[in-house]
Design an enzyme around this catalytic site. Structure first.
Site, PDB file in Angstrom:
ATOM      1  N   HIS A 168      -7.741  -5.312  -1.031  1.00  0.00           N
ATOM      2  CA  HIS A 168      -6.485  -4.856  -0.746  1.00  0.00           C
ATOM      3  C   HIS A 168      -5.732  -5.304   0.343  1.00  0.00           C
ATOM      4  O   HIS A 168      -4.447  -5.442   0.283  1.00  0.00           O
ATOM      5  CB  HIS A 168      -6.683  -3.120  -0.337  1.00  0.00           C
ATOM      6  CG  HIS A 168      -5.638  -2.453  -0.015  1.00  0.00           C
ATOM      7  ND1 HIS A 168      -4.686  -1.996  -1.058  1.00  0.00           N
ATOM      8  CD2 HIS A 168      -5.069  -2.020   1.188  1.00  0.00           C
ATOM      9  CE1 HIS A 168      -3.629  -1.114  -0.751  1.00  0.00           C
ATOM     10  NE2 HIS A 168      -3.996  -1.397   0.721  1.00  0.00           N
ATOM     11  N   ASP A 209      -8.572  -5.841  -5.588  1.00  0.00           N
ATOM     12  CA  ASP A 209      -8.402  -4.447  -4.731  1.00  0.00           C
ATOM     13  C   ASP A 209      -9.235  -3.396  -5.532  1.00  0.00           C
ATOM     14  O   ASP A 209      -9.439  -3.173  -6.655  1.00  0.00           O
ATOM     15  CB  ASP A 209      -6.921  -3.970  -5.031  1.00  0.00           C
ATOM     16  CG  ASP A 209      -6.433  -3.201  -4.058  1.00  0.00           C
ATOM     17  OD1 ASP A 209      -7.130  -2.223  -3.631  1.00  0.00           O
ATOM     18  OD2 ASP A 209      -5.261  -3.174  -3.541  1.00  0.00           O
ATOM     19  N   SER A 245       0.798  -1.252   0.021  1.00  0.00           N
ATOM     20  CA  SER A 245      -0.041   0.182  -0.007  1.00  0.00           C
ATOM     21  C   SER A 245       0.964   1.287   0.141  1.00  0.00           C
ATOM     22  O   SER A 245       1.823   1.378  -0.790  1.00  0.00           O
ATOM     23  CB  SER A 245      -0.830   0.018   1.084  1.00  0.00           C
ATOM     24  OG  SER A 245      -2.030   0.838   1.165  1.00  0.00           O
TER      25      SER A 245
END
Length: 343
Positions: free
Chosen positions: A315, A286, A133
């Site tokens: 995610h 995601d 991320s």
């Protein structure tokens, strides 16, 4: 591994000039470290942190039979500015406390980390920069800014900039937090609990995929119902500071690896600079760092291979120790990069 323990240390950087032109006074970088730097100074691994996560959240990447072996590597986890461990609205004194904390960029974070590497680790060569991320965005920022120092990059569930729909998602969670009257434009006298709870509930619907909920995969996390999962997300965010959350959210929304003096917003040039062996690992489900966006970024990096994580965890699949199958694939990619067998 059993004899080695994580050390938690602070790098005091003094006044830090920022990309915005402002200065962060008495800047401090919190980092976790395990393992020792070797004599050639070429065994350093950097694991930048992710949104809403403490440095300890990356420890699972180093546990068990991981290729990130502290008997072979010096492993450093630098905590994001603004996230509550390094200098942040919640722990800064004076005029920069709370809503007075200046905006910080991906570039600001990585340039501070670069100073850490120079001053504490003898400007060592970096065997791998790896992150999930926002940690992955920082890894890509390292790769484009310091291509001769970084030997390999692994970036999971991220893109090299925050794309438009991702920004809209973040506007939604931001609104859920700031509409609490107790927020008082960041000058709250007590935590804006209703806003923090709403932030957590809204975020949970984006962190996982539709299939995650349809197939009741939350049961694998030990929850007996969706409501239990949502209450967990509420409690997690009640433990965080609202101004910290918004500061790092702003870093994310404005994240762009070309937004610095080296590339001057030339995104193609920044992507083209990532010529070292790089693995982009988006998740097929995601909802905001989408596989399409990440794959397109990867195709424009000369050194990158795109290896998607086939997972219904959305995610979350890219995080350390979150979902077993994805975790193992990520570590296999790290092993290949560290061995020099990945292109």
């Amino acid at each position: 591994m059993a004899s080695k323990q994580w050390l938690v240390e602070d790098y005091e950087a003094g006044d830090l000039p920022l990309t915005s032109g402002e200065t962060l006074h008495s800047a401090r970088l919190r980092y976790h470290r395990i393992g020792e730097l070797n004599a050639p100074k070429d065994n350093l691994i950097m694991l930048p942190t992710y949104y809403g996560g403490a440095a300890a959240g990356n420890h699972p990447w180093v546990e068990g039979n991981s290729p990130l072996d502290p008997d072979r590597y010096c492993i450093v986890i630098p905590a994001l500015l603004g996230a509550g461990e390094s200098s942040s609205p919640s722990n800064t004194a004076g005029a920069q406390r709370g809503p007075g904390f200046p905006a910080v960029s991906l570039n600001d974070n990585v340039m501070l980390q670069k100073r850490l590497v120079e001053d504490i680790f003898g400007d060592a060569r970096i065997a791998l920069v790896m992150g999930w991320s926002m940690g992955g965005m920082q890894a890509l920022q390292w790769g484009c800014l310091f291509p001769t120092q970084v030997r390999a990059v692994l970036a999971t569930c991220c893109t090299a900039r925050c794309y438009p729909h991702n920004r809209v998602f973040l506007e939604g969670v931001k609104a859920a937090l700031t509409c609490d009257h107790a927020f008082e434009n960041g000058r709250y006298r007590s935590p804006p609990e209703r806003g923090l709870r709403a932030f957590g509930r809204v975020y949970a619907g984006w962190a996982y995929s539709q299939a995650f909920f349809r197939h009741e995969l939350w049961r694998e996390q030990g929850f007996g119902s969706i409501e239990e999962l949502l209450r967990f997300w509420e409690q997690d965010h009640l433990g965080q500071d609202a101004n910290d959350l918004l500061t790092v959210l702003n870093t994310w929304q404005n994240g762009d690896i070309s937004d610095n003096p080296v590339f001057g917003m030339d995104y193609e040039a920044a992507l083209s600079a990532i010529a070292m062996p790089t693995r982009m690992m988006p998740c097929t489900t995601d909802l905001y760092f989408t596989e399409e966006d990440a794959s397109e970024d990867g195709r424009r990096m000369p050194g990158a291979t795109v290896e998607s994580l086939e997972s219904d965890w959305g995610h979350v699949a890219g995080g350390a120790g979150r979902e077993a199958a994805s975790h193992n694939r990520i570590l296999a990619a790290a092993r290949a990069l560290l061995s020099g067998k990945a292109s």
